[in-house]
Design a protein around this motif. Sequence first.
Motif, PDB file in Angstrom:
ATOM      1  N   UNK A  16      -6.999 -13.086  10.589  1.00  0.00           N
ATOM      2  CA  UNK A  16      -6.477 -12.362   9.400  1.00  0.00           C
ATOM      3  C   UNK A  16      -7.334 -12.444   8.315  1.00  0.00           C
ATOM      4  N   UNK A  17      -7.994 -13.775   7.970  1.00  0.00           N
ATOM      5  CA  UNK A  17      -8.703 -14.150   7.093  1.00  0.00           C
ATOM      6  C   UNK A  17      -9.845 -13.341   6.852  1.00  0.00           C
ATOM      7  N   UNK A  18     -10.681 -13.192   7.823  1.00  0.00           N
ATOM      8  CA  UNK A  18     -11.706 -12.173   8.000  1.00  0.00           C
ATOM      9  C   UNK A  18     -11.586 -10.754   7.862  1.00  0.00           C
ATOM     10  N   UNK A  19     -10.203 -10.493   8.031  1.00  0.00           N
ATOM     11  CA  UNK A  19      -9.856  -8.895   7.962  1.00  0.00           C
ATOM     12  C   UNK A  19      -9.714  -8.563   6.526  1.00  0.00           C
ATOM     13  N   UNK A  20      -8.921  -9.671   5.680  1.00  0.00           N
ATOM     14  CA  UNK A  20      -8.861  -9.883   4.259  1.00  0.00           C
ATOM     15  C   UNK A  20     -10.181  -9.766   3.325  1.00  0.00           C
ATOM     16  N   UNK A  21     -11.201 -10.555   4.052  1.00  0.00           N
ATOM     17  CA  UNK A  21     -12.541 -10.602   3.349  1.00  0.00           C
ATOM     18  C   UNK A  21     -12.933  -9.068   3.480  1.00  0.00           C
ATOM     19  N   UNK A  22     -13.004  -8.512   4.746  1.00  0.00           N
ATOM     20  CA  UNK A  22     -13.571  -7.151   4.751  1.00  0.00           C
ATOM     21  C   UNK A  22     -13.062  -6.264   3.991  1.00  0.00           C
ATOM     22  N   UNK A  23     -11.471  -6.534   3.841  1.00  0.00           N
ATOM     23  CA  UNK A  23     -10.705  -5.504   2.983  1.00  0.00           C
ATOM     24  C   UNK A  23     -11.291  -5.893   1.442  1.00  0.00           C
ATOM     25  N   UNK A  24     -11.447  -7.037   0.905  1.00  0.00           N
ATOM     26  CA  UNK A  24     -11.986  -7.211  -0.232  1.00  0.00           C
ATOM     27  C   UNK A  24     -13.179  -6.437  -0.575  1.00  0.00           C
ATOM     28  N   UNK A  25     -14.241  -6.706   0.252  1.00  0.00           N
ATOM     29  CA  UNK A  25     -15.657  -6.044   0.423  1.00  0.00           C
ATOM     30  C   UNK A  25     -15.352  -4.355  -0.026  1.00  0.00           C
ATOM     31  N   UNK A  26     -14.909  -4.050   0.952  1.00  0.00           N
ATOM     32  CA  UNK A  26     -14.319  -2.686   0.579  1.00  0.00           C
ATOM     33  C   UNK A  26     -13.883  -2.224  -0.641  1.00  0.00           C
ATOM     34  N   UNK A  27     -13.031  -2.822  -1.064  1.00  0.00           N
ATOM     35  CA  UNK A  27     -12.146  -2.745  -2.272  1.00  0.00           C
ATOM     36  C   UNK A  27     -13.265  -2.886  -3.446  1.00  0.00           C
ATOM     37  N   UNK A  28     -14.171  -3.516  -3.471  1.00  0.00           N
ATOM     38  CA  UNK A  28     -15.326  -3.553  -4.386  1.00  0.00           C
ATOM     39  C   UNK A  28     -16.017  -2.363  -4.413  1.00  0.00           C
ATOM     40  N   UNK A  29     -16.287  -1.768  -3.184  1.00  0.00           N
ATOM     41  CA  UNK A  29     -17.291  -0.650  -3.070  1.00  0.00           C
ATOM     42  C   UNK A  29     -16.626   0.631  -3.392  1.00  0.00           C
ATOM     43  N   UNK A  30     -15.044   0.663  -3.241  1.00  0.00           N
ATOM     44  CA  UNK A  30     -14.307   1.843  -3.738  1.00  0.00           C
ATOM     45  C   UNK A  30     -14.068   1.912  -4.935  1.00  0.00           C
ATOM     46  N   UNK A  31     -14.120   0.731  -5.659  1.00  0.00           N
ATOM     47  CA  UNK A  31     -14.124   0.591  -7.271  1.00  0.00           C
ATOM     48  C   UNK A  31     -15.234   1.151  -7.803  1.00  0.00           C
ATOM     49  N   UNK A  32     -16.440   1.151  -7.119  1.00  0.00           N
ATOM     50  CA  UNK A  32     -17.711   1.519  -7.664  1.00  0.00           C
ATOM     51  C   UNK A  32     -17.459   3.124  -7.949  1.00  0.00           C
ATOM     52  N   UNK A  33     -16.675   3.356  -6.985  1.00  0.00           N
ATOM     53  CA  UNK A  33     -16.748   5.031  -6.831  1.00  0.00           C
ATOM     54  C   UNK A  33     -15.473   5.641  -7.742  1.00  0.00           C
ATOM     55  N   UNK A  34     -14.245   4.780  -7.731  1.00  0.00           N
ATOM     56  CA  UNK A  34     -13.116   5.264  -8.407  1.00  0.00           C
ATOM     57  C   UNK A  34     -12.999   4.662  -9.848  1.00  0.00           C
ATOM     58  N   UNK A  35     -13.652   3.540  -9.979  1.00  0.00           N
ATOM     59  CA  UNK A  35     -13.629   2.800 -11.285  1.00  0.00           C
ATOM     60  C   UNK A  35     -12.825   1.574 -11.006  1.00  0.00           C
ATOM     61  N   UNK A  36     -12.595   0.458 -11.814  1.00  0.00           N
ATOM     62  CA  UNK A  36     -12.076  -0.771 -11.464  1.00  0.00           C
ATOM     63  C   UNK A  36     -10.570  -0.427 -11.383  1.00  0.00           C
ATOM     64  N   UNK A  37      -9.976  -1.098 -10.648  1.00  0.00           N
ATOM     65  CA  UNK A  37      -8.383  -1.112 -10.375  1.00  0.00           C
ATOM     66  C   UNK A  37      -7.720  -1.226 -11.540  1.00  0.00           C
ATOM     67  N   UNK A  38      -6.492  -0.349 -11.600  1.00  0.00           N
ATOM     68  CA  UNK A  38      -5.832  -0.468 -12.995  1.00  0.00           C
ATOM     69  C   UNK A  38      -5.161  -1.828 -13.159  1.00  0.00           C
ATOM     70  N   UNK A  39      -5.259  -2.304 -14.491  1.00  0.00           N
ATOM     71  CA  UNK A  39      -4.847  -3.721 -14.595  1.00  0.00           C
ATOM     72  C   UNK A  39      -4.015  -3.922 -15.656  1.00  0.00           C
ATOM     73  N   UNK A  40      -3.365  -2.937 -16.485  1.00  0.00           N
ATOM     74  CA  UNK A  40      -2.330  -3.274 -17.422  1.00  0.00           C
ATOM     75  C   UNK A  40      -1.347  -4.441 -16.969  1.00  0.00           C
ATOM     76  N   UNK A  41      -1.382  -5.629 -17.662  1.00  0.00           N
ATOM     77  CA  UNK A  41      -0.434  -6.798 -17.109  1.00  0.00           C
ATOM     78  C   UNK A  41       1.098  -6.068 -16.943  1.00  0.00           C
TER      79      UNK A  41
END
Length: 337
Positions: free
Chosen positions: A140-165
């Motif tokens: 699971x820890x490696x799956x989460x690492x892969x998911x985080x790496x994909x999220x970084x690449x997705x954000x390059x195309x969509x813009x950063x994840x929304x983060x209003x507190x």
Amino acid sequence: MTALTKYARLEASGLWRASPQDQRREVVISVGEATLTISDMRDKPITHWSLAAIRRANPGQRPAIFHPDGDTGETLELDASEAQMIDAIEKLRRAVERTRPRPGRLRWAGMLLSLALVAALALFWLPGALISHTVSVVPQVKRAEIGDALMVRIERMTGPACSDPAGTRALRDLRARLGTGPISMVPGIIGTSLHLPGGRIVMDRALVEDYEEPDVVAGFALAAHTMARQSDPLRDLLEVTGTWSGFRLLTTGRLEGDTLDRYAEHLLTGTRAQPAMSGLLDVFATASVRSTPYAYARDITGETVLPLIEGDPMSGKEPAELLSDADWLRLQGICGG
């Protein structure tokens, strides 16, 4: 993880730079559920580091210097006065390391398995068998690492994840109400929702901004969560990127950057499968969520989603509240309006 719970509210200041050519910036560091969040002095997130992929450049020395695994150019420097945060990061790194499979063992297991299959079958490694075995042994820890790496690449195309507190807090409440994995809301172009290895769900801001009730975004979150259980996101990745990706992950524990780039683009542009409607109705019933709003969001005519409308498990009932009106308004503003 007990260590993560202990440090969940810990913050510190430090100096961060994206590359050796950039000037160091003063930032605020906080520990999240699976990441170290680096924000500017106005509390706007700059980047997220996976806790499973943080490395230290100068063990035992102060100030402490950390960097993401595989990128020594991006650094985070913490002064000796931030001893509590330094100790927290080190403890979390050790905790993650204890759950990580030994790369040497994984490498040897993959090599021995490949040789055994080649010898037994006298054929080239069967792609389906390789992918199935890889999916079964990746933790699971490696799956989460892969998911985080994909999220970084997705954000390059969509813009950063929304983060209003306030919106982020409301999104966390919705996730807790539904019982799904972490949910990230991005500015656009994904259409509806995605599911990534490790359990993360990525959703389009339109799902909260274009509808009058939270049942729609809740429905898409449940659908993504259900799809991830019906079709393993890691298997989907390997089937799209090819046998060599599975072999490399099995023997080295890593996926190449261009492989992740290609799959992130596929996620955003490819056709997405939908979970079976009969199984989805059971999920909606368990979560006490109406399926009709979600169905009409998928097809405004209702023709292709008629079972979700006619079989709505909450029809004639009063389902438990998803969010208060105030929290729903906060969630609608998570991307800044």
